[in-house]
Structure formats: structure tokens, C-alpha cells
Design an enzyme around this catalytic site. Structure first.
Site, PDB file in Angstrom:
ATOM      1  N   PRO A 154       0.876  -1.260   0.118  1.00 36.99           N
ATOM      2  CA  PRO A 154       0.199  -0.243  -0.287  1.00 36.99           C
ATOM      3  C   PRO A 154       1.144   1.843  -0.094  1.00 36.99           C
ATOM      4  O   PRO A 154       2.115   1.280   1.152  1.00 36.99           O
ATOM      5  CB  PRO A 154      -0.929  -0.333   0.922  1.00 36.99           C
ATOM      6  N   HIS A 155       0.600   2.090  -0.928  1.00 39.62           N
ATOM      7  CA  HIS A 155       1.214   3.374  -0.991  1.00 39.62           C
ATOM      8  C   HIS A 155       0.803   4.434  -1.703  1.00 39.62           C
ATOM      9  O   HIS A 155       0.032   4.428  -2.245  1.00 39.62           O
ATOM     10  CB  HIS A 155       2.578   2.368  -2.427  1.00 39.62           C
ATOM     11  N   GLY A 156       1.505   5.463  -1.158  1.00 40.01           N
ATOM     12  CA  GLY A 156       0.757   7.121  -2.238  1.00 40.01           C
ATOM     13  C   GLY A 156       1.100   8.238  -1.353  1.00 40.01           C
ATOM     14  O   GLY A 156       2.008   7.887  -0.152  1.00 40.01           O
TER      15      GLY A 156
END
Ligand SMILES: [Zn+2]
Lengths: 111, 153
Positions: free
Chosen positions: B69-71
Site C-alpha cells: 500500500p503506497h501513496g
């Protein structure tokens, strides 16, 4: 759930960042079939923001790359102006939209 | 980016050897909580909102028991990775339908001056694609072993 106007504005900017980088992220091997859904979600999010604030956001975004600047050590990281210490308590509550007196950007307290 | 450079973005206090989460939402929250507890992130909801939107774009469960999960979020002061493990595995709506055992949450500010975020994500995907690496990460006894593995010692 986000409810405060400042939080919604930050979420909007985060989403705009995400939409801009979809192709780069796909190139790394991630799937991104939901781009259109996300664009719709962006419109829904924008509707929750007061029209006056939204137009400020859009105006700033045209002028600068990003409308909201982080604040660290009481400095606006958009223009590096030192902000009055009296602002920091208010700023950290996230329930008020405060703009930088130096550059006009909307401020978000990082620390 | 060299593989060893990956290690710079991992931190002892952002390592969860055994996660408690039993579903995707809880997994995201448990990892974000690590950043909050360590005073790296102040407003948890902003970060969670960004991560949920990212999952709506497409699952970051890239298969073989791995999720990244990234951002970018304005709430993140630096580029950082939180690493969490689940022996039992967590349903994550992954590309291959398999439960996830290894979680790498990568957060970055909207603009990182050195532009490390995308190369870092790429390097992480490459690193984790080796079967042996995934197995060893699951078995690593402590954070130091994780770091040794990354730098390849
Ligand atoms: Zn400023």
C-alpha cells in the site's frame, strides 16, 4: 470519515497527486483499473468542499504546483516564511483553513 | 537505486513482526498507527483516506503474499516504509486472490526533493519478487535480520 474542510482539501490534493501519477505507478507493475472511479470520487469529494474554498484551491493550484503547503517548525514550506507561533495551536486542530501571509497557500501543520 | 539503499527507508520502530489485523481495512489502520505512535504522522484519517482511495484505484496486493500500500500525502514528512508481517495471512483482494503475509506501506510527501519515491517503489517490487527473499523476510527473527537481508549480507 473526514469531515473538516481542511482535511477534505488535503484529501483532494492527495487525490490529485495520485491521479497524476497513475501511469508511473502502473509502469512499476501495479494494476490500476479504477482510474475512472477515482476521477468520480474526486468530483464527489470536491462537492463536499465549500465553493469559496474550492475556488481558492483551484486558483492556488494554477499559480503554484500545489495549493496546500506543509508547515514544519512553524515555517511555511511553500515560501519558508516564519509563521506567528500563535497560529500553531489553531493550525494543529485542523478545523480552520489558514492561509500563509507570505505566499497565500493553504497551510497544513505537519508536526 | 541500489538494493542496499532500500534499507535507508526501513526503521526499527516501523516494523511489526506479527500483525493483529484480520482484514484489509484493519491492516491499513494497524500500519498507519505505527506512523502515528512514532509521531511521524499527526492526522491519521487523512492518510487512511489516501490509502483507501489508492486501493480503489487498484489493489496494492501484488500477489504471492505481498501488499505494497503506497501513496503520496501532504501529511507525510518524508519517504518512509512501514513493514508488517502476518503469519496467518490477511485477505487483501490481491491480484492472485492469495492472502497477504508481507506488508510494505510506503508513504511519501507530495514532492520529495530527491525524487526517491518512485524508484524506491520500483526497487521494492523487484526485491520482493524473489521467492527466497519473501521466505527469508517471513523468517527473519528481528529487525536487524531484515536489514541484513536487504543489504544482502
Ligand atoms: Zn508561505
Amino acid at each position: 470519515m473526514l469531515s473538516k474542510q481542511l482535511e477534505l482539501l488535503v484529501a483532494l490534493q492527495d487525490l490529485d497527486c495520485m491521479l497524476k501519477e497513475v501511469e508511473e505507478v502502473k509502469a512499476l507493475g501495479f494494476e490500476a483499473p479504477g482510474k475512472e472511479d477515482l476521477e468520480k470520487a474526486r468530483e464527489e469529494l470536491a462537492k463536499k468542499i465549500e465553493p469559496r474554498l474550492l475556488s481558492t484551491y483551484n486558483r492556488l493550484r494554477k499559480h503554484y504546483k500545489r495549493a496546500i503547503a506543509p508547515v514544519k517548525d512553524n515555517k511555511c514550506l511553500g515560501c519558508f516564511m516564519q509563521l506567528p507561533t500563535s497560529l500553531s495551536v489553531r493550525g494543529r486542530r485542523d478545523d480552520e483553513v489558514i492561509t500563509c501571509q507570505g505566499c497565500g497557500r493553504i497551510l497544513y501543520w505537519l508536526d | 537505486m541500489e538494493r542496499g539503499e532500500l534499507a535507508l527507508y526501513f526503521h526499527d520502530e516501523l516494523f511489526l513482526p506479527e500483525m493483529k489485523a484480520t482484514n484489509k481495512e484493519e491492516a491499513l489502520e494497524e500500519l498507519v498507527d505505527l506512523f502515528v505512535k512514532n509521531h511521524i504522522i499527526r492526522n491519521k484519517e487523512i492518510v487512511l483516506e489516501m490509502l483507501r482511495k489508492r486501493e480503489a484505484l487498484g489493489s496494492t496486493g501484488i500477489g504471492k503474499g505481498v501488499a505494497i500500500p503506497h501513496g503520496r500525502t501532504l501529511a507525510a514528512p518524508d519517504v518512509m516504509i512501514a513493514f508488517g508481517r502476518s503469519t496467518a495471512g490477511i485477505e487483501y483482494d490481491s491480484m492472485d486472490g492469495q492472502p497477504v503475509h508481507l506488508f510494505f506501506m510506503v508513504l511519501a510527501p507530495p514532492h520529495d526533493r530527491s525524487n526517491k519515491y518512485l524508484p524506491l517503489l520500483g526497487k521494492l517490487v523487484e526485491f520482493i519478487s524473489e521467492d527466497q527473499v519473501r521466505q527469508q523476510l517471513l523468517e527473519a527473527k528481528d529487525f536487524q535480520e531484515v536489514i541484513d537481508l536487504i543489504v544482502g549480507e
